[in-house]
Design an enzyme around this catalytic site. Structure first.
Site, short mmCIF file in Angstrom:
data_model
loop_
_atom_site.label_atom_id
_atom_site.label_comp_id
_atom_site.label_asym_id
_atom_site.label_seq_id
_atom_site.Cartn_x
_atom_site.Cartn_y
_atom_site.Cartn_z
N CYS A 13 0.81 -0.86 0.10
CA CYS A 13 0.37 -0.39 0.45
C CYS A 13 1.16 1.62 0.05
CB CYS A 13 -1.20 0.17 1.17
SG CYS A 13 0.10 -0.20 3.01
N ARG A 19 -2.95 -0.76 5.10
CA ARG A 19 -3.94 -1.60 4.50
C ARG A 19 -2.48 -2.82 4.45
NH1 ARG A 19 -5.01 1.92 -0.06
NH2 ARG A 19 -4.10 3.17 1.06
N ASP A 131 -7.96 4.14 0.94
CA ASP A 131 -7.34 4.21 2.06
C ASP A 131 -7.66 4.73 3.39
OD1 ASP A 131 -5.22 5.09 3.56
OD2 ASP A 131 -4.14 6.44 1.82
P1 4NP Z 1 -2.09 2.68 4.18
O1 4NP Z 1 -1.83 4.51 4.81
O2 4NP Z 1 -0.84 2.79 2.82
O3 4NP Z 1 -2.39 1.96 4.09
O4 4NP Z 1 -0.95 2.31 5.02
C1 4NP Z 1 -1.62 5.46 4.69
C2 4NP Z 1 -0.72 5.69 6.17
C3 4NP Z 1 -0.50 6.28 5.55
C4 4NP Z 1 -0.04 7.48 4.94
C5 4NP Z 1 -1.11 7.44 3.47
C6 4NP Z 1 -1.94 6.27 3.58
N1 4NP Z 1 0.57 8.67 4.81
O5 4NP Z 1 0.30 9.48 4.55
O6 4NP Z 1 1.73 9.18 6.01
#
Ligand code: 4NP
Length: 164
Positions: A13, A19, A131
């Protein structure tokens, strides 16, 4: 060299704190419950490296814990070598798909890239795993619903493909 007996799957992800580490944890629990841990090697990574070394987001850890999953992965950034080290690279959304594809060493390696929702059977309305980072609790529950659905489908597909 003999081909590995294990199916090596990397979930990807953006941040590798919501995720994909949850997908890894859900898949690991399912594989263990089915007594298939010898047949799978699982990991996760993020296309953005800003959270490298971190445990999963506390909101995701508590939502997962409530369903019996203990998430202990430490975030790391996706790298080109992952194309050599894994059989399948399973991404959560279109942005991940593009970011991962850009790092493919050769065109043929793109065959290893899958969208997670391809393995879902009960959520036809979702073409990606959304997300949850800026969402409330329902966002995390939806992600876990999708992950439980798709991990089951993925495990069964690997078993049926008769890799082992
Ligand atoms: P992930 O969620 O891609 O599901 O781990 C996110 C975690 C952090 C960020 C974006 C999405 N971020 O921009 O820091």
């Amino acid at each position: 060299m003999e081909k590995s007996m294990k199916e090596k799957i990397l979930f990807v992800c953006l941040g590798n704190i919501c995720r994909s580490p949850a997908a890894e944890g859900v898949m690991r629990a399912m594989v263990e419950r089915a007594g298939l841990e010898e047949q799978f090697e699982l990991d996760s990574a993020g296309t953005y490296g800003g959270h490298a070394g971190d445990l999963p987001d506390s909101r995701m850890r508590s939502a997962a814990k409530a369903r019996g999953y203990n998430l202990t992965h430490r975030a790391r950034r996706f790298r080109e070598d992952d194309y050599y080290d894994f059989d399948r690279i399973v991404v959560m959304d279109d942005r991940n798909y593009e970011d991962v594809s850009r790092l493919a060493p050769e065109r043929k390696y793109l065959q290893k890239v899958y969208r997670f929702v391809e393995f879902c059977r009960h959520h036809p309305q979702w073409s990606y795993v959304p997300d949850p980072y800026y969402e409330g609790r329902e966002g995390f529950e939806l992600v876990l619903d999708l992950l439980e659905d798709g991990c089951k489908g993925l495990m069964e597909e690997v078993v049926q493909s008769g890799k082992n």
